[in-house]
Scaffold this active site. Structure first.
Site, short mmCIF file in Angstrom:
data_model
loop_
_atom_site.label_atom_id
_atom_site.label_comp_id
_atom_site.label_asym_id
_atom_site.label_seq_id
_atom_site.Cartn_x
_atom_site.Cartn_y
_atom_site.Cartn_z
N ARG A 88 0.89 -1.37 0.02
CA ARG A 88 0.23 0.36 0.18
C ARG A 88 0.75 0.96 -0.08
O ARG A 88 0.12 2.36 -0.18
CB ARG A 88 -1.08 0.44 0.98
CG ARG A 88 -2.23 -0.42 1.01
CD ARG A 88 -2.75 -0.85 2.30
NE ARG A 88 -4.41 -0.59 2.61
CZ ARG A 88 -5.21 -1.31 2.42
NH1 ARG A 88 -4.56 -2.28 2.23
NH2 ARG A 88 -6.52 -1.32 2.59
N ARG A 161 -17.47 -4.27 9.27
CA ARG A 161 -16.12 -4.35 10.27
C ARG A 161 -16.55 -2.15 10.55
O ARG A 161 -17.50 -1.52 10.01
CB ARG A 161 -14.92 -3.37 8.90
CG ARG A 161 -14.50 -4.99 9.24
CD ARG A 161 -13.84 -5.17 7.54
NE ARG A 161 -13.17 -3.95 7.65
CZ ARG A 161 -12.59 -3.42 6.15
NH1 ARG A 161 -11.96 -4.15 5.19
NH2 ARG A 161 -11.30 -2.50 6.34
P1 ADP Z 1 -10.38 -2.30 2.26
O1 ADP Z 1 -8.93 -2.72 1.59
O2 ADP Z 1 -11.39 -2.07 2.35
O3 ADP Z 1 -9.04 -0.49 2.20
P2 ADP Z 1 -8.40 -3.78 4.61
O4 ADP Z 1 -8.86 -4.70 5.31
O5 ADP Z 1 -7.36 -4.12 3.24
O6 ADP Z 1 -9.67 -2.78 4.11
O7 ADP Z 1 -7.44 -2.25 5.42
C1 ADP Z 1 -8.16 -1.90 6.51
C2 ADP Z 1 -7.00 -1.43 6.94
O8 ADP Z 1 -6.14 -2.07 7.21
C3 ADP Z 1 -6.38 -0.20 6.44
O9 ADP Z 1 -7.19 1.20 6.52
C4 ADP Z 1 -4.87 0.10 7.08
O10 ADP Z 1 -5.44 1.26 8.56
C5 ADP Z 1 -4.42 -0.91 7.43
N1 ADP Z 1 -4.25 -1.73 6.69
C6 ADP Z 1 -4.35 -3.06 5.58
N2 ADP Z 1 -2.92 -3.01 4.90
C7 ADP Z 1 -2.51 -2.36 4.79
C8 ADP Z 1 -1.25 -2.22 4.67
N3 ADP Z 1 -0.49 -3.24 3.83
N4 ADP Z 1 -0.52 -0.93 5.18
C9 ADP Z 1 -1.28 -0.11 6.11
N5 ADP Z 1 -2.22 -0.44 6.68
C10 ADP Z 1 -2.23 -1.77 6.31
#
Ligand code: ADP
Ligand code: ADP
Ligand code: ZN
Length: 215
Positions: A88, A161
């Site tokens: 990300r 969530r």
């Molecule tokens: P979505 O795809 O609906 O945004 P995720 O389940 O992938 O949700 O992520 C939920 C939260 O978890 C994000 O908003 C962030 O706070 C955290 N998160 C998940 N993956 C990462 C990542 N690769 N780097 C930083 N934060 C992450």
């Protein structure tokens, strides 16, 4: 095969990753799911991540890179995996490159799922999952075949969530455009970036992804 499903929150990454896991035996590696598990278990990492997730901000690179490093070294990842929600940031993408190189692995494709912001907000507002097996559903777009019963495991318990609320979604989209979208040119330069129309139906997106992976 190693595939990254890439896109903003609500784009359909988890939906397609779960399908690829069912149909092709690739393991879904969702950093969001892993972080939520850490929060639920109250681990030290979970405590650090919780406030960031509730605010819709990214968790630190160190934490998520560490999680993925440990996870891809496990046996079930030997036949390939799908990254859902990682990388990300450009720093995460660079760290992933290093890990794959160390293990002699090659990234096959990064599949970008393009979806309009308005549709993302609707998708996130209607999203819920099975409390037992984590299968994903939507209030109108993807209902279980039998009302109130999970297709995959038969459970009748579902959950939503805490970060799937309008306020946090706006912040998550902001984070996506500021920190995550800049990863796209990184992969475009490497020649592994592919695009699918994330606005299409779930089945149509599935077809487009399968076509990309077969190419
Ligand atoms: P979505 O795809 O609906 O945004 P995720 O389940 O992938 O949700 O992520 C939920 C939260 O978890 C994000 O908003 C962030 O706070 C955290 N998160 C998940 N993956 C990462 C990542 N690769 N780097 C930083 N934060 C992450
Ligand atoms: P992400 O993992 O990228 O955050 P999800 O896979 O959880 O996104 O999808 C968000 C919501 O939108 C879920 O409720 C899912 O059922 C629904 N959804 C997924 N793909 C589509 C699609 N192509 N069209 C309509 N709704 C979709
Ligand atoms: Zn279930």
């Amino acid at each position: 095969m190693i595939v990254i499903l890439f896109g903003p929150p609500g784009a359909g990454k988890g939906t397609q990753a779960q399908r690829l896991e069912r149909e092709k035996g690739l393991v879904q590696l969702s950093t969001g799911d892993m972080l939520r598990a850490a929060v639920a278990h109250g681990t030290e990492m979970g405590l650090k991540a919780k406030a960031k997730m509730e605010a819709g901000e990214l968790v630190s690179d160190d934490i998520v890179i560490g999680i993925i490093r440990d996870r891809i070294a496990e046996d079930d990842c030997k036949n390939g995996f799908i990254l859902d929600g990682f990388p990300r940031t450009v720093a995460q993408a660079e760290a992933l490159d290093g890990m794959l190189k160390e293990q002699g692995l090659k990234l096959n494709a990064v599949v970008e799922m393009k979806v309009d912001d308005n549709a993302l907000v609707d998708r996130i507002a209607g999203r819920y999952t099975c409390a037992k097996c984590n299968a994903g559903y939507h209030d109108t777009n993807l209902k279980p075949k039998v009302d109130g019963v999970c297709d995959e495991c038969g459970s009748t318990e579902f959950k939503r969530r805490p970060d799937d609320n309008a306020e946090t979604v706006a912040k998550r989209l902001e984070e996506y455009y500021a920190q995550t979208a800049p990863v796209l040119p990184y992969y475009a330069e490497k020649g592994v970036l592919r695009q699918v129309d994330g606005m299409a139906s779930i089945d149509e997106v599935a077809k487009q992804i399968d076509a990309v992976l077969a190419a």
